[in-house]
Scaffold this active site. Structure first.
Site, PDB file in Angstrom:
ATOM      1  N   LYS A  32       0.839  -1.212   0.000  1.00 55.01           N
ATOM      2  CA  LYS A  32       0.000   0.000   0.000  1.00 55.01           C
ATOM      3  C   LYS A  32       0.866   1.250   0.000  1.00 55.01           C
ATOM      4  CE  LYS A  32      -4.143  -1.853   2.193  1.00 55.01           C
ATOM      5  NZ  LYS A  32      -4.804  -2.070   3.489  1.00 55.01           N
TER       6      LYS A  32
ATOM      7  N   LYS B 280      20.554  -2.254  17.045  1.00 50.86           N
ATOM      8  CA  LYS B 280      20.468  -3.692  17.307  1.00 50.86           C
ATOM      9  C   LYS B 280      21.267  -4.441  16.238  1.00 50.86           C
ATOM     10  CE  LYS B 280      17.192  -7.455  17.280  1.00 50.86           C
ATOM     11  NZ  LYS B 280      16.531  -8.215  16.327  1.00 50.86           N
TER      12      LYS B 280
ATOM     13  N   LYS C  74      21.386  -8.830  10.661  1.00 51.92           N
ATOM     14  CA  LYS C  74      21.989  -8.928   9.317  1.00 51.92           C
ATOM     15  C   LYS C  74      21.324  -7.956   8.366  1.00 51.92           C
ATOM     16  CE  LYS C  74      19.547 -13.190   8.409  1.00 51.92           C
ATOM     17  NZ  LYS C  74      19.016 -13.164   9.786  1.00 51.92           N
TER      18      LYS C  74
HETATM   19  P1  ADP Z   1      18.547 -10.908  12.241  1.00 53.51           P
HETATM   20  O1  ADP Z   1      17.971  -9.712  12.955  1.00 53.51           O
HETATM   21  O2  ADP Z   1      20.017 -10.823  12.088  1.00 53.51           O
HETATM   22  O3  ADP Z   1      17.814 -11.187  10.937  1.00 53.51           O
HETATM   23  P2  ADP Z   1      16.985 -13.081  13.189  1.00 53.51           P
HETATM   24  O4  ADP Z   1      15.756 -12.255  13.108  1.00 53.51           O
HETATM   25  O5  ADP Z   1      17.167 -14.184  12.180  1.00 53.51           O
HETATM   26  O6  ADP Z   1      18.262 -12.142  13.191  1.00 53.51           O
HETATM   27  O7  ADP Z   1      17.070 -13.668  14.667  1.00 53.51           O
HETATM   28  C1  ADP Z   1      17.236 -15.020  15.007  1.00 53.51           C
HETATM   29  C2  ADP Z   1      17.254 -15.113  16.509  1.00 53.51           C
HETATM   30  O8  ADP Z   1      18.339 -14.361  17.076  1.00 53.51           O
HETATM   31  C3  ADP Z   1      15.987 -14.564  17.177  1.00 53.51           C
HETATM   32  O9  ADP Z   1      15.659 -15.412  18.263  1.00 53.51           O
HETATM   33  C4  ADP Z   1      16.395 -13.193  17.667  1.00 53.51           C
HETATM   34  O10 ADP Z   1      15.665 -12.792  18.810  1.00 53.51           O
HETATM   35  C5  ADP Z   1      17.869 -13.385  18.013  1.00 53.51           C
HETATM   36  N1  ADP Z   1      18.600 -12.117  17.798  1.00 53.51           N
HETATM   37  C6  ADP Z   1      18.860 -11.547  16.605  1.00 53.51           C
HETATM   38  N2  ADP Z   1      19.551 -10.401  16.741  1.00 53.51           N
HETATM   39  C7  ADP Z   1      19.738 -10.217  18.077  1.00 53.51           C
HETATM   40  C8  ADP Z   1      20.385  -9.201  18.870  1.00 53.51           C
HETATM   41  N3  ADP Z   1      20.991  -8.153  18.312  1.00 53.51           N
HETATM   42  N4  ADP Z   1      20.365  -9.339  20.221  1.00 53.51           N
HETATM   43  C9  ADP Z   1      19.767 -10.407  20.805  1.00 53.51           C
HETATM   44  N5  ADP Z   1      19.145 -11.391  20.111  1.00 53.51           N
HETATM   45  C10 ADP Z   1      19.120 -11.317  18.771  1.00 53.51           C
END
Ligand code: ADP
Ligand code: TRP
Length: 334
Positions: free
Chosen positions: A117, A203, A206
């Protein structure tokens, strides 16, 4: 009897130290307390990953990463979702009890529609680029969970809605047949896990390109740590450890004494950011070296890695088949 804990791991590449502290380490801890089942959600990944080479290698990287991070396949049933065909049979059965309206309300789907949207799409076009895999994602996830009679599902806050949907679906099935055909799972929200900051202070993720990778060779690891953003304070100036993301990262890797000693050096002045980064590199490398070595060993022998996952699937399938049979019987398809 121990309670059953289950969680799915999306095989998206480039594991980083945020994943280690936020997901791998807590899950490994939990697996000591529960009868744990962890799996690589490879059919979930197919919704977004269409390059076969990439998907194939990411599945192995993530599996090797979790094993290297401490997951013990003797203690945890560790398998690939795609090795358990019963999950997909159960998905079809759950579909018959899932209203389309419930799926319309799923966050991931709504976010995708909203993005369209914002890009000026109207009417049916708001569904463009959204495949049925994404739309029905919560049903497959419900099947992942329900098939193993899971009591608790450790997940981040963003996944709670999916667990609630799994509860809704299972409840309507039990209500229809007037018996507890399926166990109702509960979410266990991983609350007190600190958010690991990335190179730029946001935070670590990736999608922000600000990660410290878990398995990079030592040289790359040092280079990456040297790229952490800092302010322009001179070497002489005293520095505040509490507002420094280098120090926030250091705390994850160092013991209490090391933390106190480095905090003192910050406050005394005379230590530049380069030195602080070198101290950080030392403790990061200390923890990651054995993990990296285990990872390299797993990745050097993919058939052996696959065997571990196959053994997990062999343990998992009879449990999955029992749930499907129970449901088929209740449904009159036996
Ligand atoms: P990204 O943000 O790198 O794509 P994902 O979403 O694939 O990471 O996260 C996979 C797992 O790692 C999840 O359980 C998420 O809560 C944890 N996680 C990702 N980034 C962090 C962070 N900066 N601090 C703490 N936990 C994280
Ligand atoms: N949807 C989860 C995520 O995005 C991954 C997942 C798939 C999962 N199936 C699951 C998590 C079952 C817990 C239980 O991270």
């Amino acid at each position: 009897m121990k309670k059953i804990s289950l969680t799915g791991i999306k095989p998206t590449g480039d594991l980083h130290i945020g994943n280690y502290f936020g997901a791998i380490k807590p899950a490994v801890e939990l697996s000591k307390e529960y009868d744990a089942r962890y799996f690589i959600a490879d059919y979930h990944a197919l919704n977004s990953m269409k390059d076969p080479k990439e998907l194939n290698s990411t599945i192995r990287q993530v599996a090797a990463g979790w094993l290297a991070g401490g997951l013990d396949p003797e203690n945890v049933i560790f398998y690939r979702q795609s090795s358990i065909p019963e999950i997909f049979e159960l998905t079809t059965m759950l579909m018959a009890f899932t209203s389309k309206g419930l799926m319309n309300r799923a966050h991931a789907y709504k976010d995708a529609v909203n993005k369209n949207k914002e890009n000026g799409k109207i009417d049916e076009e708001t569904d463009s680029g959204i495949n049925m895999g994404l739309f029905t994602y919560p049903v497959l996830m419900a099947a992942d969970i329900i098939i193993f009679d899971s009591d608790v599902v450790p997940v981040g806050k963003d996944q709670v809605q999916h667990i609630e949907m799994a509860q809704d679906i299972a409840q309507s099935i039990n209500a229809n047949y007037g018996q507890q055909v399926l166990k109702i799972p509960q979410a266990a929200v991983v609350e007190n896990v600190a958010v690991v900051p990335g190179l730029d202070g946001r935070k670590m993720s990736k999608s922000y390109g600000n990660i410290i990778p878990l398995f990079a060779p030592e040289k790359t690891l040092r280079k990456t740590i040297m790229r952490i953003t800092t302010n322009s304070q001179s070497v002489e100036e005293p520095k505040d450890p509490d507002t420094s993301q280098i120090f926030q990262l250091y705390k994850l890797f160092a013991d209490q004494n090391e933390q106190a000693a480095l905090a003192n050096r910050y406050r005394a002045g005379g230590m530049g950011w380069g030195d602080a980064k070198e101290e950080l590199f030392q403790v990061v490398n200390r923890l990651l070296t054995p993990i990296r070595e285990r990872y390299d060993t797993y990745m050097a022998d993919i058939p052996a890695l696959d065997k571990i996952l196959e053994q997990g699937a062999r343990k998992a399938r009879p449990i999955a088949a029992a749930t499907v049979n129970r449901f088929r019987k209740a449904a009159g398809i036996d």
